[in-house]
Write a protein that holds these residues in place. Structure first.
Motif, mmCIF file in Angstrom:
data_model
loop_
_atom_site.group_PDB
_atom_site.id
_atom_site.type_symbol
_atom_site.label_atom_id
_atom_site.label_comp_id
_atom_site.label_asym_id
_atom_site.label_seq_id
_atom_site.Cartn_x
_atom_site.Cartn_y
_atom_site.Cartn_z
ATOM 1 N N PHE A 106 -0.810 -1.546 0.685
ATOM 2 C CA PHE A 106 -0.202 -0.180 0.905
ATOM 3 C C PHE A 106 -0.035 0.233 2.219
ATOM 4 O O PHE A 106 -0.974 -0.299 3.125
ATOM 5 N N GLY A 107 0.949 1.046 2.700
ATOM 6 C CA GLY A 107 1.195 1.333 4.191
ATOM 7 C C GLY A 107 0.397 2.654 4.387
ATOM 8 O O GLY A 107 -0.556 3.233 3.477
ATOM 9 N N PRO A 108 0.373 3.076 5.546
ATOM 10 C CA PRO A 108 -0.510 4.304 5.781
ATOM 11 C C PRO A 108 -0.340 5.563 5.388
ATOM 12 O O PRO A 108 -0.889 6.520 5.282
ATOM 13 N N GLY A 109 0.878 5.635 4.796
ATOM 14 C CA GLY A 109 1.483 6.792 4.344
ATOM 15 C C GLY A 109 2.354 7.859 5.074
ATOM 16 O O GLY A 109 2.239 7.712 6.422
ATOM 17 N N THR A 110 3.110 8.430 4.797
ATOM 18 C CA THR A 110 3.860 9.692 5.232
ATOM 19 C C THR A 110 3.337 10.962 4.757
ATOM 20 O O THR A 110 3.557 11.074 3.653
ATOM 21 N N ARG A 111 2.744 11.868 5.421
ATOM 22 C CA ARG A 111 2.485 13.197 4.937
ATOM 23 C C ARG A 111 3.486 14.151 5.367
ATOM 24 O O ARG A 111 3.882 14.355 6.444
ATOM 25 N N LEU A 112 3.892 14.549 4.257
ATOM 26 C CA LEU A 112 5.261 15.677 4.229
ATOM 27 C C LEU A 112 4.991 16.871 3.961
ATOM 28 O O LEU A 112 4.222 17.142 2.859
ATOM 29 N N THR A 113 5.237 17.826 4.773
ATOM 30 C CA THR A 113 5.112 19.320 4.611
ATOM 31 C C THR A 113 6.534 19.760 4.659
ATOM 32 O O THR A 113 7.235 19.728 5.531
ATOM 33 N N VAL A 114 6.663 20.542 3.338
ATOM 34 C CA VAL A 114 8.065 21.351 3.520
ATOM 35 C C VAL A 114 7.627 22.872 3.421
ATOM 36 O O VAL A 114 6.882 23.387 2.331
ATOM 37 N N LEU A 115 8.045 23.665 4.271
ATOM 38 C CA LEU A 115 7.666 25.026 4.361
ATOM 39 C C LEU A 115 8.713 25.964 3.720
ATOM 40 O O LEU A 115 9.790 25.523 3.376
#
Lengths: 115, 111
Positions: A106-115
């Motif tokens: 697994f990769g480190p991930g992308t933390r996505l925040t949609v406002l």
């Protein structure tokens, strides 16, 4: 080996905007997976590629989500238009799917925040 | 459809063995048992897998009961860095390594 590389690591965007997440799998791996993790739903498989071909996209939530793998070293997950409920950590993983079992990296991930 | 059942949380003292149970009573003959863990804010990490024999690697041991309906992951000398969520997954032999994660067990290793 640098492992699975994901970019960006963090993304903050406004509702309605297009978001593109990127993944570079480990060289030599022939399978690539996109997962999403939220507190409510845990870790969910979105889509799985083998030899650059999408094999199972039954986990893709809706038509706003699309994924491509134009070559063995690159994949994208696109959300258009994004919505607040898409906020999550998106993981990319790769493996070599051969006759014997091999683990997913697994990769480190992308933390996505949609406002 | 839940294929595995794990306790939601466990504690373990640092330096002691951590034994994490998993029930998979509906496992079929060609399904493997896999264990992954996820340390906070990181991607999941493969630990070990097995079919019917006990397995050991540098990270852990996997004990599978003779009827294959349950298994135990053993971390022989738990450290604080082993604090994580541990996932037990059963996987078909030809499923393309598609992983279905359940709730896992949150292991807290305490000093």
């Amino acid at each position: 080996d640098a492992g699975v590389i994901q970019s960006p690591r963090h993304e903050v965007t406004e509702m309605g905007q297009e978001v593109t997440l990127r993944c570079k799998p480990i060289s030599g791996h022939n399978s690539l997976f996109w997962y999403r993790q939220t507190m409510m739903r845990g870790l969910e498989l979105l889509i799985y590629f083998n030899n650059n071909v999408p094999i199972d996209d039954s986990g893709m939530p809706e038509d706003r989500f699309s994924a491509k793998m134009p070559n063995a070293s690159f994949s994208t997950l696109k959300i258009q238009p994004s919505e607040p409920r898409d906020s999550a950590v998106y993981f990319c993983a790769s493996s070599f799917s051969g006759p014997s079992h091999n683990e997913q990296f697994f990769g480190p991930g992308t933390r996505l925040t949609v406002l | 459809d839940a294929k595995t059942t794990q306790p939601p949380s466990m504690d373990c003292a640092e330096g002691r063995a951590a034994n994490l149970p998993c029930n998979h009573s509906t496992i079929s003959g060609n399904e493997y048992v896999y264990w992954y863990r996820q340390i906070h804010s990181q991607g999941p990490q493969y630990i070990i897998h097995g079919l019917k024999n006990n397995e050991t690697n540098e990270m852990a041991s996997l004990i599978i009961t003779e009827d294959r309906k349950s298994s135990t992951l053993i971390l022989p000398h738990a450290t604080l860095r082993d604090t994580a969520v541990y996932y037990c997954i059963v996987l078909m032999g030809n499923a393309g390594n598609m992983l279905t994660f359940g709730g896992g067990t949150r292991l807290m290793v305490k000093p």
